[in-house]
Design an enzyme around this catalytic site. Structure first.
Site, PDB file in Angstrom:
ATOM      1  N   ALA A  13      33.515 -22.878  13.317  1.00 16.24           N
ATOM      2  CA  ALA A  13      34.811 -22.262  13.650  1.00 16.24           C
ATOM      3  C   ALA A  13      35.545 -21.864  12.372  1.00 16.24           C
ATOM      4  CB  ALA A  13      35.650 -23.247  14.462  1.00 16.24           C
ATOM      5  N   VAL A  16      34.365 -16.672   9.490  1.00 15.15           N
ATOM      6  CA  VAL A  16      33.490 -15.682  10.115  1.00 15.15           C
ATOM      7  C   VAL A  16      33.380 -15.923  11.621  1.00 15.15           C
ATOM      8  CG1 VAL A  16      31.075 -14.940  10.284  1.00 15.15           C
ATOM      9  CG2 VAL A  16      32.166 -15.141   8.074  1.00 15.15           C
ATOM     10  N   ARG A  42      39.696 -29.078  12.891  1.00 15.47           N
ATOM     11  CA  ARG A  42      39.718 -27.615  12.894  1.00 15.47           C
ATOM     12  C   ARG A  42      39.786 -27.086  14.330  1.00 15.47           C
ATOM     13  NH1 ARG A  42      36.256 -23.931   8.531  1.00 15.47           N
ATOM     14  NH2 ARG A  42      38.128 -22.933   7.810  1.00 15.47           N
ATOM     15  N   CYS A 276      32.480 -15.788  -1.279  1.00 14.95           N
ATOM     16  CA  CYS A 276      31.203 -15.096  -1.081  1.00 14.95           C
ATOM     17  C   CYS A 276      30.535 -14.554  -2.346  1.00 14.95           C
ATOM     18  CB  CYS A 276      31.384 -13.958  -0.091  1.00 14.95           C
ATOM     19  SG  CYS A 276      31.745 -14.560   1.563  1.00 14.95           S
TER      20      CYS A 276
END
Ligand code: NAD
Ligand code: UDX
Length: 467
Positions: A13, A16, A42, A276
């Site tokens: 979760a 993305v 979360r 990333c």
């Protein structure tokens, strides 16, 4: 997609998983999506009014679809078993210990999803690998799934990397440049690809690229490597511009109009951050090391080296201009997120720049419109576990408090509100000489200098910076 609603599930979760499921539900009334995460806090936050992170437009979709077609769950067995198609959206961070530490990819979370899927699946599933992974991870996934599958249960694995950027995730998902789907050349894989294509019903067929599994995995690493390389390339030119009297922003405009080059990702600054680019470059580099591709390794390593250099160079400019003495001086840090429109601070250049300044003895007053105090202090403490941060770092809730009585302003995130700073008023409340170090090309330097500021902006000629 025979069943209506077609049940899908997303493992992870995060940044993305949730935006992807949100847009799939928004565009596809015939889908029921359940997002599962092992992190109970979360999931509780996704079910609450206080969502775990900020992403423009996400909250509106969550509010519209939650508990109607979009569900959040901590029940792995139910989430997995009820779904016909499962997205894997868990983290794939860089390894921090063991062989390949600091470079190789930690596949623990990926493998844990495979084991859970095999354990709980009583019917056949399509498995969609959305996380960014080393090439050939799909084969490894298949091996773990097959070895642990219940009798007569089969899995079809597809690779479907995600290209959205944070801060524009919803826009990117609603209108992707392309969707890449990798799968085997078998009849069952081709059938699975057709089902996945139907999920992306709002995307033009011409924009759906189908490939083999390994190409799809490598497309994702290549895209991020190319984007990161452009940022490092323009930052390298910024350094040349500064010493030669050229202006990097004029250069970016001049080359960006060449249709072969294009205007995007030519913004010089304090280097790329985010969860990333560096991670995926390391992923690619480690893969090439594994296959002993020495020249390729050296080539991509340089992109990371240039990025580290750019951050350090920014700090050196601050020290040079401020007579190498910032000990005990109040420094205003404007922006801590790795880019605007996100609360995410992962690998933010602000962390590393702040850390250098803390070690120089500066007192930082940090303001970010969305990154939380808890996150900022956690990020800084991770780099300096033995420093009492309370003595040197204050996190404030508005730019004014950060700027007041400071010796210098550092602009470290390109938030729009920093573009609107009233420079004349700002100057009045600062110590003199008053400095602005603009790491994101946000300030009108000419105007700032007219008011009396000493300024430095990445990639603009030193000849102007020092007048
Ligand atoms: P994230 O850290 O925000 O979310 C990952 C989530 O997975 C966490 O909440 C974690 O608790 C959960 N998780 C771990 N193991 C699990 C399990 N067994 N079952 C269910 N949940 C589990 O990560 P992210 O930023 O969303 O990135 C996810 C993947 O997508 C990574 O591979 C990343 O490289 C890739 N990606 C990220 C972005 C981005 O902008 N963040 C863009 C494209 C691709
Ligand atoms: C990136 C990719 O863009 C996206 O396709 C992929 O799915 C995930 O990784 P993200 O990291 O969220 O997305 O943001 P991005 O907009 O790419 O910015 C990354 C970093 O590069 C930020 O720190 C940004 O400030 C910096 N950047 C970007 C520059 O310094 N100059 C630029 O011209 C563009």
């Amino acid at each position: 997609m025979e069943k209506k609603p077609y049940p899908i599930c997303c493992l992870g979760a995060g940044y993305v998983g949730v935006p992807t499921m949100a847009v799939i539900c928004e565009k596809n009334p015939d889908i029921k999506a359940t997002v599962f995460d092992v992190d109970e806090k979360r999931i509780a936050a996704w079910k609450s009014e206080n969502l775990p992170f900020y992403e423009p437009d996400l909250e509106d979709i969550i509010k519209a679809k939650r508990d109607k077609s979009l569900f959040f769950s901590t029940d792995a067995e139910k989430s997995i078993n009820e779904a016909d198609l499962i997205y894997i959206c868990v983290g794939t961070p860089t390894k921090t210990t063991g062989i390949g530490a600091g470079m190789g990819t930690n596949l623990t979370y990926i493998e844990s999803t495979a084991r859970m899927i095999a354990k709980y699946s009583k019917t056949n599933k399509i498995i969609v690998e959305k996380s960014t992974v080393p090439v050939q991870t799909s084969s490894y996934l298949e091996k773990v799934l097959k070895a642990n599958a219940q009798p007569n249960v089969t899995f079809e694995i597809l690779s479907n990397p995600e290209f959205m950027a944070e801060g524009s995730a919803i826009r990117d998902l609603r209108k992707p440049d392309r969707v890449v789907i990798g799968g085997k050349d078998t009849e069952s894989a081709q059938k699975a690809i057709e089902i996945l294509k139907k999920i992306y019903c709002w995307v033009d067929d011409k924009q759906i690229v189908t490939t083999n599994l390994f190409s799809s995995e490598l497309i994702k690493l290549t895209a991020n490597a190319f984007l990161a390389q452009r940022v490092s390339s323009i930052n390298a030119i910024a350094e040349v511009a500064e010493v030669t009297g050229a202006n990097v922003h004029e250069i970016a405009r001049g080359i960006g109009l060449d249709s072969r080059i294009g205007p995007k990702f030519l913004g010089a600054g304090i280097g790329f951050g985010g969860s990333c680019f560096q991670k995926d470059l390391f992923n690619l580099i480690y893969l090439c090391e594994w296959f002993n591709l020495k020249e390729v390794v050296a080539y991509w390593k340089q992109v990371v080296i240039m990025n580290d250099h750019q951050r350090k160079r920014f700090v050196m400019k601050i020290l040079n201009k401020m007579f190498n003495n910032i000990t005990s001086k109040k420094i205003s840090v404007l922006g801590f997120a790795f880019k605007k429109d996100t609360s995410d601070t992962r690998e933010s250049p602000a962390i590393y720049i702040s850390d250098y300044l803390i070690k120089e003895g500066a007192h930082l007053s940090i303001y970010d419109p969305k990154a939380t105090k808890e996150t900022i202090l956690r990020d800084l403490q991770a780099l300096t576990p033995n420093v009492n941060l309370e003595k040197q770092v204050t996190v404030v809730s508005n730019a004014q408090d950060s700027i007041k009585e400071s010796h210098a302003i550092l602009i470290l995130t390109d938030w729009d509100e920093f573009k609107e700073l009233n420079l004349a008023e700002t100057y009045k409340i600062m110590e003199k000489p008053a400095y602005i170090f603009d790491g994101r090309n946000v300030i009108d330097q000419k105007e700032a200098r007219k008011i009396g500021f000493e300024t430095y902006s990445v990639g603009t000629p030193l000849i102007y910076n020092s007048d």
